[in-house]
Design a protein around this motif. Sequence first.
Motif, mmCIF file in Angstrom:
data_model
loop_
_atom_site.group_PDB
_atom_site.id
_atom_site.type_symbol
_atom_site.label_atom_id
_atom_site.label_comp_id
_atom_site.label_asym_id
_atom_site.label_seq_id
_atom_site.Cartn_x
_atom_site.Cartn_y
_atom_site.Cartn_z
ATOM 1 N N MET A 107 0.738 -1.211 -0.089
ATOM 2 C CA MET A 107 0.141 0.308 0.071
ATOM 3 C C MET A 107 0.862 1.267 0.032
ATOM 4 N N SER A 108 0.503 2.274 -0.576
ATOM 5 C CA SER A 108 1.114 3.476 -0.822
ATOM 6 C C SER A 108 0.761 4.201 0.443
ATOM 7 N N ALA A 109 1.681 5.354 0.878
ATOM 8 C CA ALA A 109 1.566 6.005 1.898
ATOM 9 C C ALA A 109 0.490 7.137 1.749
ATOM 10 N N VAL A 110 0.085 7.311 0.355
ATOM 11 C CA VAL A 110 -0.591 8.477 0.154
ATOM 12 C C VAL A 110 -2.272 7.998 0.211
ATOM 13 N N GLU A 111 -3.010 8.875 0.006
ATOM 14 C CA GLU A 111 -4.632 8.287 0.206
ATOM 15 C C GLU A 111 -5.350 9.310 -0.895
ATOM 16 N N PRO A 112 -6.417 8.890 -1.337
ATOM 17 C CA PRO A 112 -7.263 9.850 -2.071
ATOM 18 C C PRO A 112 -7.474 11.123 -1.413
ATOM 19 N N GLY A 113 -7.422 12.092 -2.301
ATOM 20 C CA GLY A 113 -7.527 13.584 -1.799
ATOM 21 C C GLY A 113 -6.083 14.260 -1.535
ATOM 22 N N THR A 114 -4.877 13.344 -1.690
ATOM 23 C CA THR A 114 -3.758 14.054 -1.320
ATOM 24 C C THR A 114 -3.359 14.753 -2.647
ATOM 25 N N ARG A 115 -2.667 16.093 -2.215
ATOM 26 C CA ARG A 115 -2.355 16.960 -3.380
ATOM 27 C C ARG A 115 -0.764 16.851 -3.296
ATOM 28 N N LEU A 116 -0.233 16.926 -4.590
ATOM 29 C CA LEU A 116 1.305 16.735 -4.700
ATOM 30 C C LEU A 116 1.753 17.824 -5.408
ATOM 31 N N ALA A 117 2.643 18.354 -5.279
ATOM 32 C CA ALA A 117 3.460 19.949 -5.705
ATOM 33 C C ALA A 117 2.229 21.017 -5.708
ATOM 34 N N ASN A 118 1.303 20.871 -4.898
ATOM 35 C CA ASN A 118 0.390 21.730 -4.728
ATOM 36 C C ASN A 118 -0.551 21.969 -5.991
ATOM 37 N N ARG A 119 -0.687 20.997 -6.667
ATOM 38 C CA ARG A 119 -1.285 20.861 -7.954
ATOM 39 C C ARG A 119 -2.085 19.694 -8.415
ATOM 40 N N PHE A 120 -1.376 18.374 -8.012
ATOM 41 C CA PHE A 120 -2.094 17.185 -8.692
ATOM 42 C C PHE A 120 -2.661 16.575 -7.665
ATOM 43 N N ARG A 121 -4.068 16.594 -7.501
ATOM 44 C CA ARG A 121 -5.034 15.966 -6.511
ATOM 45 C C ARG A 121 -5.194 14.546 -6.723
ATOM 46 N N LEU A 122 -4.847 13.525 -6.129
ATOM 47 C CA LEU A 122 -5.200 12.165 -6.402
ATOM 48 C C LEU A 122 -6.569 12.086 -6.211
ATOM 49 N N GLU A 123 -7.269 11.298 -7.030
ATOM 50 C CA GLU A 123 -8.704 10.791 -7.094
ATOM 51 C C GLU A 123 -8.786 9.232 -6.856
ATOM 52 N N ASP A 124 -8.673 8.508 -7.771
ATOM 53 C CA ASP A 124 -8.998 7.271 -7.794
ATOM 54 C C ASP A 124 -7.758 6.331 -7.911
#
Length: 504
Positions: free
Chosen positions: A16-33
């Motif tokens: 499992m990755s340490a990130v979850e849905p809704g996490t924003r990377l580089a203040n730009r890319f929002r993880l959805e699914d």
Amino acid sequence: MHTASPAWCGSGPVSMSAVEPGTRLANRFRLEDRVSESAGATLWKAIDEILARPVAVHTFSPEFPRESEVVLAARAASRLHDPRLTQVFDAADEDGTAYVVSEWVTGDSLLDLLEAGPMDPERGAVLVAEAAEALAHAHEAGMCHLNLTPGRLMWTEGGTVKLLGVGVDAAILGLEAESPEDSQRRDAEGLGRLLYAALTGHWPGEDDCGLPPAPLDDGKICTPRQVTAGVPGYLDTIASRALGVKRGAPPLETPAAVAEELAQVPRPVPAPASTVPPSVELRAEAPDTLNIRPVAVPRPQPARPPGLFSRFIVTIVVLLVMAVVGIGAWSLGKSLGTEASPSTSAPTTPGAEPAKTVALTPAGAIGFDPLGDGEERNELAPRAIDGSYGTDWHTESYNDAKFGGLKKGVGLLIDLGRDARLTKVTVDFGDVPGGAAELKLGAEPTPEALTTAASTKEAMGKVSFDLGGSEPSRYLMVWFTELPPYQSRFRGTVLDLEITATEE
């Protein structure tokens, strides 16, 4: 339709990755699914909040051991210019979180297309031919794939081919080649597997990629024609040579060799596509090339024929205008006198428009080697004028940048079809630095009739030569005086040309 996913074969344990849905990377890319997880890497569908479009994002579990290698490979892949390779938009390892952002590709993979059985042979061959050409360009830039499976070759909703994962897949899976020659051979064999799968619906490999395994005959893989009726003989031979199972024929050991063999497969004219992917540094400049659909343009209705009354009115108006013009001309001539000498200056027309420039389509092209045997990969020359940046003409391979001391240069000679005053010529030399070239013009296709009109010491990428309206010329030649490196040797390339001339 299906969206792109890793579809790796032989994947390891899922983490499992340490990130979850809704996490924003580089203040730009929002993880959805979360799309899939494999070998410690997680693929997400995300949203680029600046450009408001979907992107694919890979993140990695805390135990993943190759984060820096993946980021470096992704950054190298971002410099590849072939539109058939997945564009990499961003790659970073920041605050303990590594990620790779790339193009979100929507369409059907080769695996999807084979659900109902083998494809039409030539349609399947076209998909693999496009992938082979794109992969050959990647190898020219020092990149390889090493994980070619049916899930990595896509037919997009926009009607184009996409090869996913060049450079990145190998880094994620920890795949390494022993040498550049080994990577070439392995990718050529991978292309052979893809072609075999397209022709038969079976997979000639030991890994499980969702297709039934290729049948065996006395412990050896059956040829495509032994598995599926109706496979053309030349495609059977190409697939067998790429897999190294064709007796009495040399194997195809590079993607470029596979691409050249598949060049004879007829294919539709590709739609125009951008060839310049955004760099990692220019994050806000990424062009939106996803989900492009053709726009239906209404066909103009033919004009209705004028009625009898309308034709009568038009006739009266024309007669009146002719009468007025005649009286005016008679009055002007009388006032000037009959012995006035004609003007020696060229007549001018009030309001005359300047000469227009038009795109010029060449009539033909040949590889030109006047200092050698006269030809230089002549069979590839039409690729440089076919309007596609996915195909190319290239020179022979030489031992050094100066042609091994054998000659001063070689070129691509283009027949313009008519005498033309050229205004601009743009040549795409590919993305490998180190070349130098000249542009020559002339009325005859002979060395003594061609004169140098422009030159560049950096024949890399798209180079525009501003000719400002040349002397009338029938022939144009791109003349290499120095070659860029290619694998362990040197070779010049022309992907395509754009030519404009004044309208005569």
